[in-house]
Design a protein around this motif. Structure first.
Motif, short mmCIF file in Angstrom:
data_model
loop_
_atom_site.label_atom_id
_atom_site.label_comp_id
_atom_site.label_asym_id
_atom_site.label_seq_id
_atom_site.Cartn_x
_atom_site.Cartn_y
_atom_site.Cartn_z
N ALA A 250 7.37 -6.68 7.22
CA ALA A 250 8.11 -7.03 6.35
C ALA A 250 8.69 -7.04 5.10
CB ALA A 250 9.32 -8.08 7.17
N GLN A 251 7.10 -7.69 4.49
CA GLN A 251 7.36 -7.29 3.44
C GLN A 251 7.02 -6.90 2.01
OE1 GLN A 251 8.10 -10.59 1.47
NE2 GLN A 251 8.55 -11.13 2.75
N ASN A 252 6.31 -5.36 2.95
CA ASN A 252 5.78 -4.27 2.19
C ASN A 252 5.48 -3.51 3.55
OD1 ASN A 252 4.43 -2.09 0.76
ND2 ASN A 252 5.18 -2.87 -0.79
N GLN A 253 5.99 -2.28 4.19
CA GLN A 253 5.45 -1.29 4.85
C GLN A 253 4.57 -0.49 4.82
OE1 GLN A 253 8.44 -1.49 4.19
NE2 GLN A 253 9.10 -3.01 5.78
N LEU A 254 4.02 0.30 3.05
CA LEU A 254 3.69 0.93 2.72
C LEU A 254 2.16 0.16 2.68
CD1 LEU A 254 3.24 3.41 1.23
CD2 LEU A 254 4.05 2.47 -1.17
N LEU A 255 2.01 -1.51 1.94
CA LEU A 255 0.67 -1.89 1.51
C LEU A 255 -0.04 -2.59 3.43
CD1 LEU A 255 -1.58 -3.62 -0.47
CD2 LEU A 255 0.50 -5.15 0.65
N PHE A 256 1.08 -2.40 4.18
CA PHE A 256 0.40 -2.45 5.55
C PHE A 256 0.06 -1.45 5.81
CE2 PHE A 256 1.11 -2.98 9.60
CZ PHE A 256 0.73 -4.37 10.29
N PHE A 257 -0.11 -0.23 5.47
CA PHE A 257 -1.18 0.75 5.65
C PHE A 257 -2.15 1.56 5.26
CE2 PHE A 257 3.21 1.42 8.52
CZ PHE A 257 2.22 1.28 9.99
#
Length: 127
Positions: free
Chosen positions: A69-76
């Motif tokens: 929820a905070q940052n989808q890009l960092l998650f991936f």
């Protein structure tokens, strides 16, 4: 004799490990120790990294839904970055590791990654 490159990687590893421990145990929302985004401050727009510190904190604590929820890009990108560090640290890479490095971090891959980051930034500011 131990090479300077090994010392460098050990120092980088220890530094990153220390930062990860800091982000695991200290919530960036609750402390002024962590830097705020200058892009968000000056423009009011989210940059590709906005929410990344909070996402990393949640990710390191196993809170995957909150991290996403905070940052989808960092998650991936976290696994992508981890593979990059691994491939960089291999002293004598195999042919398959060299092919993987070229596939994931070659010119074409970097252009695709840059396009995805720009698209992510535009979309997150429109929604």
């Amino acid at each position: 004799m131990v090479s300077k490159r090994l010392y460098f990687f050990v120092l980088v590893f220890l530094g990153l490990f220390g930062l990860l421990l800091l982000y695991k145990y200290v919530n960036p929302v609750e402390h002024v120790l962590f830097p705020k985004c200058p892009v968000k401050h000056m423009t009011g727009l989210d940059c590709p990294g906005c929410g990344g510190q909070r996402a990393l904190h949640h990710l390191l604590n196993g809170e995957f839904k909150q991290a996403f929820a905070q940052n989808q890009l960092l998650f991936f990108l976290t696994p992508y970055i981890a593979v990059g560090f691994y491939l960089q640290m291999v002293p004598k890479p195999t042919l398959n590791e060299l092919k993987l490095r070229k596939f994931l971090y070659g010119h074409r891959a970097i252009r695709i990654l840059l396009t995805l980051i720009i698209a992510f930034t535009i979309i997150r500011n429109l929604l």
